[in-house]
Scaffold this active site. Sequence first.
Site, PDB file in Angstrom:
ATOM      1  N   ASP A 254     107.790 -31.105 125.335  1.00 13.58           N
ATOM      2  CA  ASP A 254     107.785 -31.328 126.533  1.00 13.58           C
ATOM      3  C   ASP A 254     107.202 -30.324 127.630  1.00 13.58           C
ATOM      4  O   ASP A 254     107.192 -29.007 126.873  1.00 13.58           O
ATOM      5  CB  ASP A 254     109.255 -31.714 126.924  1.00 13.58           C
ATOM      6  CG  ASP A 254     109.387 -32.420 128.324  1.00 13.58           C
ATOM      7  OD1 ASP A 254     108.147 -32.451 128.908  1.00 13.58           O
ATOM      8  OD2 ASP A 254     110.367 -32.937 128.765  1.00 13.58           O
TER       9      ASP A 254
ATOM     10  N   ASN B 238      97.138 -16.691  78.321  1.00 14.47           N
ATOM     11  CA  ASN B 238      97.807 -16.238  77.189  1.00 14.47           C
ATOM     12  C   ASN B 238      98.623 -17.153  76.320  1.00 14.47           C
ATOM     13  O   ASN B 238      98.418 -17.276  74.860  1.00 14.47           O
ATOM     14  CB  ASN B 238      98.934 -15.436  77.608  1.00 14.47           C
ATOM     15  CG  ASN B 238      98.659 -13.988  78.193  1.00 14.47           C
ATOM     16  OD1 ASN B 238      97.266 -13.598  77.724  1.00 14.47           O
ATOM     17  ND2 ASN B 238      99.403 -13.317  78.792  1.00 14.47           N
TER      18      ASN B 238
END
Length: 863
Positions: A331, A660
Amino acid sequence: MSDPTSAVASPLLGESLSTLMARSRTTPNGLSSADAEQRRRAADNRRGAWRALSSALRPLHAALDPLVVILILAGAASAILGEVGNAVMIGLIVSASTGLNTWQAQRSASAVAKLQKSIATHASVLRDGRWSDVVIAEVVVGDIVKLAAGDIVPADVRLIEARDLHVQQAALTGESLPAEKRVSGQLLEEIGPDSVDLLYFGTSVVSGTATAVAHAIGKDTAFGDIAARLAARPDETEFERGTRRFGMFILQTVIFLVLFILVVHIALGRDPMQSLLFSVALAVGLTPGFLPMISTVTLAQGAVAMAREKVIVKHLPSIQNLGGIDILCSDKTGTLTSGKMSLDSACDGLGKQSARPLLLGTLNSRFESGIRSPLDAAILECGYGIDDKYDKAYELPFDFERRRLSVVVEGPAGFVFISKGAPEGLIANCTQIEVDGQVLPLDEQRRAQTLETFRHLSEQGFRVIAVASKSVESGSGFSTSDEQALTLNGFLSFADHALEGVARSIEQLRRDGVQVKILTGDNELVTRHVCRQVGLDAESMALGSDLERLDRNALGKLAERTTVFARLSPAQKHRVVAALKAAGHVVGYMGDGINDAPSLHEADVGISVAGAADVAREASDIILLEQHLDVLHAGILAGRRSFANVMKYLLMGTSSNFGNMFSMAAAALFLPFLPMLPTQILLNNLLYDLSQVTIPTDRVDAVYLSQPQKWDISLIRKFMLFIGPVSSLYDFLTFWALLGYFGFAQEKFHTGWFLESLVTQTLVLFVIRTADRPWASRPSKALVATTLGIVGIALALPLTALGPWLGLVPLPPSYYVFLGLVVVSYLVLVEVIKRAVLGPVWGRSAKRVAINAAMRAASRPTP
């Protein structure tokens, strides 16, 4: 919806108000403080038992994670088969993981709870014969509560007194219009939202005042479960949605890889139980198991940091969406302007100074029963003298469709009907005009003059309301249809000046990727004047009437290219927010009034202020302790920091760690022994995750703060596809060196690769954590300490008494020289690939950061 005539509500049927008061052991003077405290403790004991049970079950809930369940089953199988070492190791890891998650979750919940206490919603209750404010959680059965417009109903209550009372109960009934409530004075023949005597927990007062007695609280209320769900904002946030999808992606990868390894190992004649343990351990290694804890801690620390910036977080996940906002709807009042109205002038309909509209406006404001607007406060602050000869006879409360409020006042001249509100609608309902004490017909010429007066005042930036009146015969029995054939008495104009520095704040938000859009119910003239003052483009303004003929798609396109909307009803504001969301934007909505609640709830992030109406604060995710865009801007940047730190953990988990685990799965197919024991895989994963615990404390590059942060699965995929293979490449290089160059046997091979795997995937964090050069972006001290500390523990383990038990043995010094060369070259290569693959994306962001910094420096005032 569940039937409200539950066991709690059923005693009300056929019951009078006096009987309810007696059953609740209360009086019209309310409870004593001692009695209320005793009742509160009794209610807390019931709730406390559930909280204690919930706390006790939290570790069990963490342990019920599917992967943890698999680990527990694998540990039990190991113990049955005599693999006590594996069983103990798995038990320790499960205990450490669930315990740390539970501890961090409790700490985070406690920190957030402390913050939320400061913005808790209050209720007005009668204690010891005096009205007192208490948090809603402290309201007890038998409390006499006072309600006014904007209040949340704090319990299930029955009305004692009510005046012009209208309640919004759409959450219960689905009806968008407020329901009228009153004291019937009859025995209750109906239990439910349609009962005029009953108000329900979680609904909100739109207009009027009331006093009522609480007969059910909390989850004992008829609609407690619905109100709780409304307050909890159950909608899944964008970040939660992305996290869930990421989890499903990892889970699918894990299931495929584990089943593949298990089948191949059994086909090759490997030990089934050892293969099972290896596969399960590999699954744990592939899964970012600390993601919930990392996310929770990051968000909680972000909430604490935002509190220092005067931003209170009600719902932790909303921090992520706050960082992703690219459109902020607000607003005009309180955002662009101070929200502090002062009366500038009172004039008749033709623009001549006149005291008559101020007198009537003061009577209207003084006798209205709803929540007073800033305009009412400005009128009453003028101190216009009104003697005791005036009494209120009737009121037609304000609503956002009529945009006016009317009262009937009895005074020396009899009954006077006084309306005050938006000039356009009120002038249309007038047939006469008062000028210099004379009442004249409002013909077309005078009507045009009044509209020109209104326009002239509005173009100067004044907020204008009209005042009209008429004499009536009696003081009761009125409806909105009586707001006709009025005499226009004049206009009251108010000034609400633009906030100092708001233009700079809007520009800073724009530079950081956030568009500010104004959604106001005010008229277009005032709105355009204020927006021009703060640098917002108001030339292509859209009005509420323009929206009525547009569907959602058309409205979305209009909303994207329009900066300012004026003359919007609450429903139209809600439509604009919904259309922007449907167009793919992350939308924040900032509001503090009763009419803002639907839009606050619809937005991705609802933002309100500490002094807002209760219903607005309840519908919000973020509460600002100061209503200023600078405070919100700081909160948005804090949200982006939290998002960036969570993403670091995800990028780590899907790059080196994934590489890994892939290397381990591949090596298990051609090595004569397992590349790493299941307990070593689990220990490797636990130590790696522990090194990441302090990621929430890490610094964040300006690149991440320069634009909205959204879930980007493509970035994660790129890390997986480009960084993951680099990790695997170095793993295979290590395999060759351990077998071909060093000639290590099984135990030394396990130890060598355990160290290489853990050290490389842990230290690569210093490369991945920043878009800049690693040496140019300093990590936090805590992150450096945990990362280097874990590396030190890993290097020391083979030399300790735990080493043999874990299958780790001392290695020759030459291996550590090799390890140092591997780590340095690996980090350099990852840095090169990171900049080659992601450099263009981050480069554009870095350019934006540089441009923004230069613009800020240029706009900074000279000392």
